[in-house]
Design an enzyme around this catalytic site. Structure first.
Site, short mmCIF file in Angstrom:
data_model
loop_
_atom_site.label_atom_id
_atom_site.label_comp_id
_atom_site.label_asym_id
_atom_site.label_seq_id
_atom_site.Cartn_x
_atom_site.Cartn_y
_atom_site.Cartn_z
N LEU A 93 0.86 -1.18 0.00
CA LEU A 93 0.00 0.00 0.00
C LEU A 93 0.90 1.23 0.00
O LEU A 93 1.90 1.27 0.71
CB LEU A 93 -0.90 0.02 1.24
N ASP A 94 0.54 2.23 -0.80
CA ASP A 94 1.30 3.48 -0.84
C ASP A 94 1.24 4.17 0.53
O ASP A 94 0.30 3.95 1.31
CB ASP A 94 0.72 4.42 -1.89
#
Length: 308
Positions: free
Chosen positions: A48-49
């Site tokens: 996930l960013d």
């Protein structure tokens, strides 16, 4: 000034459903959790960013053997797209490239732009992504200012729906397969609408087979750790929870022994394909492949060998 005591790691098996906080990379969140649990071996399933929050399954010990299966699973997100501004990273963390006026749009116009982004589509990855080119992540090349031709890949978008809107902000629900970038969906939606767009918020809701996950935040885990390691370990799911949805194959003692030696086992009935093998004591032994009336070992857990 006293040094922080060095973490003494321990063998630990299980799955943690982490609610990744805003601002941390997936690896930063993983390392914090690993040290909190003192796990010798840990990995996560699907980055996930830093801008994104939500479900990040963390695998400890033997659970890392099934991380690849979870990585390829169907996932769901909720995201906020901001129309009118395009960034180099396709999200709010990037530098603004261009700003354009947002036309008058009704729900029908937005639906018409969403429709081509559903199903099996070809998608160009963001240049700021972890995809590797020449053995190096694209984001590393982008940060050096290199010219990048991001790859185009076929991905599956199972659902893409408008759930609300406030001026130039569109709230979207997304369900997609492995390798799909929500940032790319939003970018392409903005281009179709003629004004550009970027992701302002992104939250992962679930990952198969965890359709209604009980997630733990880092703050929750730190508070639980104060109650002792046993309380912390109670937050973990058994390794086999990550294999829910695969057919079950129950073995007797002889079949369990043979499988532990890495040998195929004859078994009656059942469709060909991947399955999960269980011993006579009900313990999960690992992943097997059923074919022509036999089970062949694929990814067995270490205790399968101990059952010889």
């Amino acid at each position: 000034m006293s040094k922080k005591p060095r973490t003494v790691f321990r063998p630990l098996d299980g799955l943690l459903l982490l609610d990744k906080p805003l601002g941390l990379s997936s690896n930063q969140a993983l390392q914090q959790v690993r040290h909190l649990f003192r796990a010798e071996k840990a990995g996560h399933t699907g980055s996930l960013d830093p801008l994104a929050t939500g479900l990040l399954p963390v695998c400890f010990g033997e659970a890392t053997k099934i991380a690849g299966l979870l990585l390829g699973s169907r996932k769901a997100y909720e995201t906020t797209a901001v129309l009118g501004t395009t960034t180099d990273s396709d999200d709010a963390d990037g530098a603004v490239l261009v700003e354009r006026p947002v036309p008058e749009l009704d729900d029908a116009a937005i639906e018409a732009a969403l429709a081509p982004l559903r199903g099996a589509i070809h998608q160009r990855a963001p240049i700021y992504s972890a995809l590797k080119q020449g053995g190096e992540p694209l984001y590393a090349k982008a940060r050096r200012g290199e010219s990048i031709e991001a790859p185009v890949r076929e991905v599956e978008v199972h659902a893409l729906q408008l759930t609300g809107r406030e001026g130039p902000r569109l709230h979207l629900h997304v369900e997609c397969g492995s390798g799909t970038y929500v940032r790319s969906l939003v970018r392409d939606l903005g281009e179709t609408l003629g004004c550009g767009a970027h992701v302002a918020t992104l939250r992962r809701l679930w990952v198969d087979p965890f359709a209604a996950p009980r997630m733990y935040t880092l703050d929750e885990l730190r508070a639980i750790a104060e109650q002792g390691e046993a309380s912390l370990d109670a937050c973990l799911l058994p390794v086999e929870e990550g294999l829910a949805g695969y057919p079950r194959a129950d073995l007797d003692e002889e079949g369990t022994r043979r499988l532990g030696f890495g040998q195929s086992v004859r078994i009656e009935g059942g469709a060909d394909g991947l399955a999960v093998a269980y011993g006579p004591d009900g313990r999960c032994l690992g992943l097997v492949r059923r074919e022509d009336g036999k089970l062949a070992p694929q990814r067995l857990f270490r205790w399968a060998a101990a059952a010889q």
